[in-house]
Design a protein around this motif. Structure first.
Motif, PDB file in Angstrom:
ATOM      1  N   GLY A 428     -21.647  29.333 -25.520  1.00  0.00           N
ATOM      2  CA  GLY A 428     -20.978  28.071 -25.237  1.00  0.00           C
ATOM      3  C   GLY A 428     -20.981  27.659 -23.775  1.00  0.00           C
ATOM      4  O   GLY A 428     -21.578  26.634 -23.404  1.00  0.00           O
ATOM      5  N   PRO A 429     -20.319  28.428 -22.901  1.00  0.00           N
ATOM      6  CA  PRO A 429     -20.273  28.039 -21.485  1.00  0.00           C
ATOM      7  C   PRO A 429     -21.645  27.946 -20.834  1.00  0.00           C
ATOM      8  O   PRO A 429     -21.883  27.068 -19.998  1.00  0.00           O
ATOM      9  CB  PRO A 429     -19.434  29.155 -20.848  1.00  0.00           C
ATOM     10  N   LEU A 430     -22.559  28.854 -21.200  1.00  0.00           N
ATOM     11  CA  LEU A 430     -23.902  28.823 -20.618  1.00  0.00           C
ATOM     12  C   LEU A 430     -24.643  27.555 -21.032  1.00  0.00           C
ATOM     13  O   LEU A 430     -25.368  26.958 -20.233  1.00  0.00           O
ATOM     14  CB  LEU A 430     -24.680  30.067 -21.041  1.00  0.00           C
ATOM     15  N   SER A 431     -24.461  27.135 -22.295  1.00  0.00           N
ATOM     16  CA  SER A 431     -25.109  25.904 -22.762  1.00  0.00           C
ATOM     17  C   SER A 431     -24.647  24.711 -21.942  1.00  0.00           C
ATOM     18  O   SER A 431     -25.465  23.872 -21.524  1.00  0.00           O
ATOM     19  CB  SER A 431     -24.794  25.670 -24.248  1.00  0.00           C
ATOM     20  N   GLY A 432     -23.329  24.639 -21.705  1.00  0.00           N
ATOM     21  CA  GLY A 432     -22.814  23.553 -20.885  1.00  0.00           C
ATOM     22  C   GLY A 432     -23.375  23.569 -19.482  1.00  0.00           C
ATOM     23  O   GLY A 432     -23.730  22.526 -18.924  1.00  0.00           O
ATOM     24  N   ALA A 433     -23.471  24.762 -18.891  1.00  0.00           N
ATOM     25  CA  ALA A 433     -23.994  24.887 -17.527  1.00  0.00           C
ATOM     26  C   ALA A 433     -25.460  24.460 -17.446  1.00  0.00           C
ATOM     27  O   ALA A 433     -25.871  23.769 -16.504  1.00  0.00           O
ATOM     28  CB  ALA A 433     -23.836  26.330 -17.040  1.00  0.00           C
ATOM     29  N   ILE A 434     -26.266  24.864 -18.434  1.00  0.00           N
ATOM     30  CA  ILE A 434     -27.685  24.513 -18.429  1.00  0.00           C
ATOM     31  C   ILE A 434     -27.861  22.999 -18.554  1.00  0.00           C
ATOM     32  O   ILE A 434     -28.690  22.389 -17.865  1.00  0.00           O
ATOM     33  CB  ILE A 434     -28.410  25.246 -19.573  1.00  0.00           C
ATOM     34  N   ILE A 435     -27.072  22.377 -19.427  1.00  0.00           N
ATOM     35  CA  ILE A 435     -27.158  20.920 -19.596  1.00  0.00           C
ATOM     36  C   ILE A 435     -26.802  20.211 -18.301  1.00  0.00           C
ATOM     37  O   ILE A 435     -27.497  19.286 -17.853  1.00  0.00           O
ATOM     38  CB  ILE A 435     -26.238  20.470 -20.745  1.00  0.00           C
ATOM     39  N   LEU A 436     -25.724  20.641 -17.675  1.00  0.00           N
ATOM     40  CA  LEU A 436     -25.268  19.977 -16.446  1.00  0.00           C
ATOM     41  C   LEU A 436     -26.196  20.243 -15.268  1.00  0.00           C
ATOM     42  O   LEU A 436     -26.324  19.416 -14.365  1.00  0.00           O
ATOM     43  CB  LEU A 436     -23.852  20.453 -16.113  1.00  0.00           C
ATOM     44  N   TRP A 438     -29.678  21.091 -15.458  1.00  0.00           N
ATOM     45  CA  TRP A 438     -31.094  20.777 -15.592  1.00  0.00           C
ATOM     46  C   TRP A 438     -31.394  19.510 -16.391  1.00  0.00           C
ATOM     47  O   TRP A 438     -32.564  19.222 -16.668  1.00  0.00           O
ATOM     48  CB  TRP A 438     -31.818  21.957 -16.244  1.00  0.00           C
ATOM     49  N   THR A 439     -30.389  18.757 -16.800  1.00  0.00           N
ATOM     50  CA  THR A 439     -30.679  17.510 -17.505  1.00  0.00           C
ATOM     51  C   THR A 439     -30.030  16.342 -16.776  1.00  0.00           C
ATOM     52  O   THR A 439     -29.101  16.525 -15.984  1.00  0.00           O
ATOM     53  CB  THR A 439     -30.155  17.542 -18.960  1.00  0.00           C
ATOM     54  N   THR A 440     -30.520  15.165 -17.073  1.00  0.00           N
ATOM     55  CA  THR A 440     -29.972  13.957 -16.442  1.00  0.00           C
ATOM     56  C   THR A 440     -28.914  13.286 -17.312  1.00  0.00           C
ATOM     57  O   THR A 440     -28.341  12.282 -16.905  1.00  0.00           O
ATOM     58  CB  THR A 440     -31.103  12.948 -16.184  1.00  0.00           C
ATOM     59  N   TYR A 441     -28.687  13.854 -18.510  1.00  0.00           N
ATOM     60  CA  TYR A 441     -27.736  13.228 -19.423  1.00  0.00           C
ATOM     61  C   TYR A 441     -26.294  13.692 -19.186  1.00  0.00           C
ATOM     62  O   TYR A 441     -25.354  13.062 -19.642  1.00  0.00           O
ATOM     63  CB  TYR A 441     -28.143  13.517 -20.874  1.00  0.00           C
ATOM     64  N   GLY A 442     -26.131  14.823 -18.495  1.00  0.00           N
ATOM     65  CA  GLY A 442     -24.832  15.278 -18.051  1.00  0.00           C
ATOM     66  C   GLY A 442     -23.803  15.463 -19.144  1.00  0.00           C
ATOM     67  O   GLY A 442     -24.075  16.043 -20.194  1.00  0.00           O
ATOM     68  N   TRP A 443     -22.617  14.919 -18.889  1.00  0.00           N
ATOM     69  CA  TRP A 443     -21.466  15.165 -19.762  1.00  0.00           C
ATOM     70  C   TRP A 443     -21.661  14.574 -21.154  1.00  0.00           C
ATOM     71  O   TRP A 443     -21.117  15.102 -22.135  1.00  0.00           O
ATOM     72  CB  TRP A 443     -20.206  14.599 -19.124  1.00  0.00           C
ATOM     73  N   GLY A 444     -22.406  13.504 -21.262  1.00  0.00           N
ATOM     74  CA  GLY A 444     -22.650  12.916 -22.579  1.00  0.00           C
ATOM     75  C   GLY A 444     -23.315  13.893 -23.520  1.00  0.00           C
ATOM     76  O   GLY A 444     -22.932  14.029 -24.693  1.00  0.00           O
ATOM     77  N   LEU A 445     -24.315  14.632 -23.020  1.00  0.00           N
ATOM     78  CA  LEU A 445     -25.009  15.618 -23.846  1.00  0.00           C
ATOM     79  C   LEU A 445     -24.116  16.824 -24.125  1.00  0.00           C
ATOM     80  O   LEU A 445     -24.183  17.416 -25.210  1.00  0.00           O
ATOM     81  CB  LEU A 445     -26.296  16.056 -23.140  1.00  0.00           C
ATOM     82  N   VAL A 446     -23.267  17.192 -23.173  1.00  0.00           N
ATOM     83  CA  VAL A 446     -22.327  18.295 -23.395  1.00  0.00           C
ATOM     84  C   VAL A 446     -21.393  17.969 -24.561  1.00  0.00           C
ATOM     85  O   VAL A 446     -21.178  18.787 -25.468  1.00  0.00           O
ATOM     86  CB  VAL A 446     -21.512  18.583 -22.116  1.00  0.00           C
ATOM     87  N   PHE A 447     -20.834  16.771 -24.552  1.00  0.00           N
ATOM     88  CA  PHE A 447     -19.918  16.391 -25.628  1.00  0.00           C
ATOM     89  C   PHE A 447     -20.645  16.214 -26.958  1.00  0.00           C
ATOM     90  O   PHE A 447     -20.065  16.480 -28.030  1.00  0.00           O
ATOM     91  CB  PHE A 447     -19.164  15.113 -25.255  1.00  0.00           C
TER      92      PHE A 447
END
Length: 484
Positions: A428-436, A438-447
């Motif tokens: 869980g936490p690692l997935s959030g960190a990777i999204i934030l 290395w991606t440009t979608y940020g919090w939207g993709l996390v949620f």
């Protein structure tokens, strides 16, 4: 003799102790934005990933520690194991915060103490669950009792947030909240030292007075067994503990084979794989928000106001309050109906809707703070209810409905379901960190990840919902036929 007052004493102290473990965990998620802005090496280009790796390392050592502590509980006094864990977790939390006072910027310092803290935190759950199972295994309302126990996690989140928010009123250092929360857990360990009853190793769960201590089809076998074994009476009035003088290699081989058979038998319990996968996705979803939602709050502007560290703490407390309410609601619901799959599915499906609604509403320029907090409370209620239910009482409930009560299967079912859940918690936490990172979608993709995880968690229980609905219809038809 175990009295009701002793049960209340044990339950209260167990609740308060695990509450303390969660108080000590809360600063790790609350100070992330501060570290990202002001503290090397986290204020560099790889800050998100570095923090995510710390969380993953702590959760990985926690998962390893769960197995080790489970073994220690069978070899040593549970009370002593628990107290050691309280002191170790409190001290490692304090040392993590002292990095602020000692001006430590070495990543390895943070990594080592995060891993040590994760291992120490594992001393809480297995010891406390064994104590509660010992004193409450035959209670009629056991499912509600065990699920309600899960609310201590969210109460700990609330108090941890309050302590962390108040710490800035008399200190400008982020390490202060770690020190204060660590001291809370150490103080609880001291309290347990004097007030918590001892639970010796290998102590069997309490049984009714009418149930024989040694049950055997052949009374002669019992007599011969008693000659080779020493039956010792504990001082606290619990069931006798049987200690053998020795064990042959053939016996050990039979026990190893028995463990394998127990694992296979537990895997064949109807619904256990579904609930294991369910908890995997629920904990993945919960732990993404648990470790990252305070940081998200500090990135928001609501009604023209930038959310500060203090407001972030209080917002997180609202999410924790929702967890308390959701845990009690789902525990009461399944106690009254025994519709475990129906309520788990309903809560998880609603959670996916509320999670997406929370993010969407936060992006509106006309967003109201009150409505935002109401949606946040609903997220806490619906997301955390299935988490507490699946981890606290589902292994015992599945086993009880199929076999009556087989102690070995309860432990093995717990290991299977919680094992899957722990893997989800690590990712869980690692997935959030990777999204934030290395991606440009940020919090939207996390949620989106959090919402999809809850939807999948709801979907995997569709067969259980069908079976429970079918059972309810059959029971209703039976009642109607009796009335006619």
């Amino acid at each position: 003799m175990v009295t009701r007052s002793l049960q209340v004493q044990v339950y209260s102290l167990a609740f308060f102790t695990y509450f303390g473990f969660y108080v000590s965990r809360e600063p790790y998620s609350l100070v992330k934005m501060t570290l990202l802005k002001t503290w090397a090496p986290f204020n560099g280009p790889d800050g998100w990933l570095l923090l995510g790796l710390l969380d993953t390392a702590g959760l990985a050592t926690y998962a390893i520690g769960i197995f080790i502590v489970g073994y220690l509980c069978e070899k040593f006094n549970c009370k002593h194991v628990l107290i050691i864990g309280c002191f170790a977790a409190g001290i490692t939390t304090i040392f993590y915060g002292m990095a602020n006072y000692w001006n430590v910027h070495n990543y390895w310092y943070f990594l080592v103490f995060r891993m040590l803290n994760g291992f120490a935190e594992a001393f809480g759950y297995p010891t406390l669950i064994k104590m509660l199972d010992h004193y409450f295994c035959h209670e009629v309302a056991r499912d509600f009792i065990m699920t309600a126990f899960g609310s201590c996690k969210f109460l700990g989140i609330i108090i941890g947030c309050v302590i962390s928010s108040l710490s800035v009123s008399f200190s400008d250092k982020w390490g202060t909240c770690f020190i204060l929360c660590g001291l809370v857990l150490i103080a609880i360990g001291v309290l347990d030292m004097f007030l918590l009853p001892s639970l010796p190793p290998n102590s069997a769960p309490l049984v009714d007075e009418t149930t024989p201590i040694l049950a055997n089809k052949d009374q002669k076998d019992v007599s011969s067994t008693n000659e080779a074994e020493n039956v010792k009476e504990p001082q606290d009035g619990t069931a006798p503990i049987i200690q053998t003088d020795g064990q042959t290699s053939e016996t050990r081989q039979q026990e190893n084979l028995g463990n394998k058979e127990t694992l296979l038998e537990a895997l064949r319990l109807p619904g256990i794989i579904e609930y294991a996968i369910h908890l995997f996705f629920v904990k993945l979803s919960v732990y993404v928000l648990y470790y990252w939602i305070p940081t998200w709050f500090e990135s928001l502007t609501l009604q023209g106001v930038q959310i500060s560290y203090v407001l972030s703490c209080w917002f997180t407390a609202v999410w924790g309050l929702g967890g308390c309410v959701g845990t009690l609601l789902i525990g009461l619901a399944v106690y009254l109906t025994e519709l475990y799959g129906v309520f788990s599915t309903a809560f998880a499906a609603l959670a996916s809707v509320f999670i997406l609604s929370l993010y969407w509403y936060s992006t509106l320029s006309t967003a109201s703070l009150v409505i935002f907090l109401v949606i946040l409370l609903c997220v806490g209620i619906t997301q955390n209810g299935p988490y507490s239910l699946a981890s606290a009482c589902m292994p015992s409930a599945i086993n009880r409905m199929q076999t009556g009560r087989n102690e070995k299967l309860v432990g093995m079912a717990t290991g299977i379901i919680d094992g899957f859940g722990s893997v989800g918690a690590i990712f869980g936490p690692l997935s959030g960190a990777i999204i934030l990172q290395w991606t440009t979608y940020g919090w939207g993709l996390v949620f989106l990840l959090v919402a999809v995880s809850m939807f999948v968690a709801a979907s995997v229980l569709s067969r259980q919902v069908y079976l429970e609905s079918k059972r309810c219809r059959a029971e209703l038809e039976e009642v109607n036929s009796e009335e006619i």
